[in-house]
Design an enzyme around this catalytic site. Structure first.
Site, PDB file in Angstrom:
ATOM      1  CG  HIS A 166      -1.661  -1.218   1.464  1.00  0.00           C
ATOM      2  ND1 HIS A 166      -2.881  -1.505   0.888  1.00  0.00           N
ATOM      3  CD2 HIS A 166      -1.334  -2.301   2.216  1.00  0.00           C
ATOM      4  CE1 HIS A 166      -3.278  -2.706   1.286  1.00  0.00           C
ATOM      5  NE2 HIS A 166      -2.361  -3.221   2.092  1.00  0.00           N
ATOM      6  CB  SER A 168      14.375  21.062 -16.908  1.00  0.00           C
ATOM      7  OG  SER A 168      13.710  22.277 -17.155  1.00  0.00           O
ATOM      8  CE  LYS A 182      12.448  18.476 -12.555  1.00  0.00           C
ATOM      9  NZ  LYS A 182      11.365  19.048 -13.370  1.00  0.00           N
ATOM     10  CD  GLU A 242       9.180  11.122 -16.356  1.00  0.00           C
ATOM     11  OE1 GLU A 242       8.635  11.743 -15.445  1.00  0.00           O
ATOM     12  OE2 GLU A 242       9.879  11.687 -17.225  1.00  0.00           O
ATOM     13  CE  LYS A 269       0.375  -6.273 -43.515  1.00  0.00           C
ATOM     14  NZ  LYS A 269      -0.858  -7.091 -43.246  1.00  0.00           N
TER      15      LYS A 269
HETATM   16  N1  ARG Z   1      -1.938  -5.896 -48.129  1.00  0.00           N
HETATM   17  C1  ARG Z   1      -2.814  -6.945 -47.732  1.00  0.00           C
HETATM   18  C2  ARG Z   1      -2.732  -7.176 -46.230  1.00  0.00           C
HETATM   19  O1  ARG Z   1      -1.808  -6.741 -45.660  1.00  0.00           O
HETATM   20  C3  ARG Z   1      -2.442  -8.214 -48.428  1.00  0.00           C
HETATM   21  C4  ARG Z   1      -3.577  -9.089 -48.715  1.00  0.00           C
HETATM   22  C5  ARG Z   1      -4.501  -8.432 -49.653  1.00  0.00           C
HETATM   23  N2  ARG Z   1      -5.475  -9.322 -50.091  1.00  0.00           N
HETATM   24  C6  ARG Z   1      -6.521  -8.922 -50.796  1.00  0.00           C
HETATM   25  N3  ARG Z   1      -7.348  -9.806 -51.152  1.00  0.00           N
HETATM   26  N4  ARG Z   1      -6.707  -7.648 -51.050  1.00  0.00           N
HETATM   27  O2  ARG Z   1      -3.592  -7.765 -45.630  1.00  0.00           O
END
Ligand code: ARG
Length: 458
Positions: free
Chosen positions: A156, A277, A283, A290, A325
């Site tokens: 705590h 700073s 500082k 952080e 991605k």
């Molecule tokens: N650039 C697409 C992705 O990253 C690849 C697959 C695309 N497929 C499609 N049928 N348009 O998912």
């Protein structure tokens, strides 16, 4: 070269739609994997007689050439392509003409992208494991250096009981050890080859999927083509493992920030991991800690974001999945740099021993020892806790540490106190009394360090 899917369309994409949908700036990170995947697929086509040996040889040489070129200057190869798969196909076709157009036989970007990404995840897991081990070693070395340094343990955020600083550090070691396990699991989940699933149904060429998987270094192949192109669970596993790593790093960062604040002043972080700073010359800010705490937010967000992207998707591939991605790459990159910084920052930390010692004393962290002393004299713990509570109250009133109270006073509270009580009221006695597996006694922490040394050969 015309667009991959140009045949059926009379009009090109609107500029805004292009901006929205082109992903080359993100998925160019997969370039190397995409070449490998194309090669493995082309070889399987050759084995089935779809490509001649000579044709395969040309494709293989061209892909190898591109690989070298990508290594030197990837940007020079990127054009106005929708994604990395279209880019590679364009480059091969520019070099090999019609032969390049054969490369995509029996393959779809749907199985291709997920194969690329699985390869990326496997390498990412290896890299993350490497950085986890580096940080674990850093914690281990720091624990060795400070093996016997007492430290106030908190619950705590109130001073609770004294512990060894090494014990505190090794708590994080345990967390990271579990993180390694989660990363191993994420690796196994990614280590399944989906190539051959094509768009969603499989392909017409009876390709040897084990041959492809073997060439790409996968230990298994997927069992359902629809699942294979739509599945991103393996990515969730990695994003989850990453989010737990960042959760741990964030907790550690929070402690470092707190301990290095002038309010607490337990530690100083090295100049090379703090900043000044622009206005306040006094500082020394713990920016790296952080930022680690802040970046944890991003990494946790990536997991949540991807799960939200997936949860509404009917089978099979939907373009929504392209959003995976940017999250994956950011999460991996952030975890890697955060682990590296933490591993390098820890050895720069120095301890303010005097301040730490004073805090252990002023916080009445030995009160439990007093209660345990009475237990040894036959007092039931609950009663001992009450008696000790009264003693602490008086000590606070008198502004005295427990060890400074007189025996006469203690005996006036309870006649079972004897002269040996003061032997229990030292930090060392409190620490060495916790002598069981997992406890903070030096003997126990030392054997934990020995086990670690034995396991990791540090
Ligand atoms: N650039 C697409 C992705 O990253 C690849 C697959 C695309 N497929 C499609 N049928 N348009 O998912």
């Amino acid at each position: 070269m015309s667009k991959l899917w140009g045949g059926r369309f009379r009009q090109g994409l609107d500029e805004s739609a292009k901006l929205m949908s082109y992903s080359l700036d993100v998925d160019c990170q997969l370039a190397g994997y995409d070449l490998l995947v194309n090669r493995a697929h082309a070889r399987a086509l050759m084995v089935k007689g779809v490509l001649t040996e000579d044709e395969f040889g040309k494709i293989e040489a061209c892909l190898a050439d591109l690989d070298q070129g990508f290594d030197t200057d990837l940007d020079a190869f990127l054009g106005d392509d929708e994604d990395i798969h279209s880019c590679v196909e364009r480059l091969v076709t520019e070099r090999l003409g019609d032969l390049g157009k054969k490369m995509h036989t029996g393959k779809s970007r749907n199985d291709q992208v997920v194969t690329d990404v699985r390869l990326f995840c496997k390498d990412a897991c290896d890299a993350i494991e490497g950085q986890l081990l580096a940080l674990m070693e850093s914690l281990y070395q720091m624990a060795v250096t400070h093996i016997n340094v007492p430290f106030p343990g908190f619950t705590h955020m109130q001073t609770a009981q004294p512990v060894l600083f090494s014990h505190h550090l090794l708590a994080y070691f345990e967390m990271l050890k579990r993180d390694v396990g989660r990363i191993h699991h994420a690796f196994e989940e990614a280590d399944v080859c989906p190539l051959g699933s094509a768009a969603l149904a499989g392909n017409n060429y009876g390709l040897d999927r084990y041959l492809i998987a073997g060439e790409l270094g996968f230990s298994q192949i997927t069992q359902n083509s629809m699942d294979a192109v739509a599945d991103r669970d393996f990515m969730l596993e990695l994003l989850f493992a990453n989010s737990v790593i960042m959760t741990h790093l964030s907790r550690l960062s929070e402690e470092l920030i707190l301990w290095s604040s002038p309010i607490v002043n337990f530690i100083a972080i090295g100049d090379n991991f703090t900043t000044g700073s622009s206005i306040m010359p006094q500082k020394k800010n713990p920016d790296i800690a952080e930022l680690t705490r802040g970046k944890a937010g991003r990494v946790l967000g990536a997991l949540t974001a991807l799960q939200h992207i997936i949860k509404g998707l009917p089978l099979t591939y939907n373009r929504d999945l392209q959003e995976d991605k940017v999250l994956l790459f950011d999460s991996v990159e952030t975890v890697l740099i955060s682990l590296e910084c933490m591993a390098k920052m820890l050895p720069t930390i120095t301890l303010n021993r005097q301040v730490i010692d004073d805090q252990i004393k002023t916080g009445y962290s030995l009160a439990t020892e007093l209660a345990d002393y009475l237990v040894k004299k036959g007092v039931p713990f609950r009663e001992a806790h009450d008696i000790t509570g009264n003693v602490v109250l008086d000590a606070i009133d008198q502004k005295l540490g427990l060890e400074k109270l007189s025996l006469d006073y203690l005996r006036s509270i309870d006649a079972r106190f004897e002269a040996d009580v003061f032997e229990s009221l030292t930090v060392d006695a409190a620490i060495s009394a916790k002598d069981l597996v997992g406890g903070t006694a030096t003997r126990q922490v030392q054997s934990q360090l020995d086990r670690i040394k034995e396991t990791f050969k540090w």
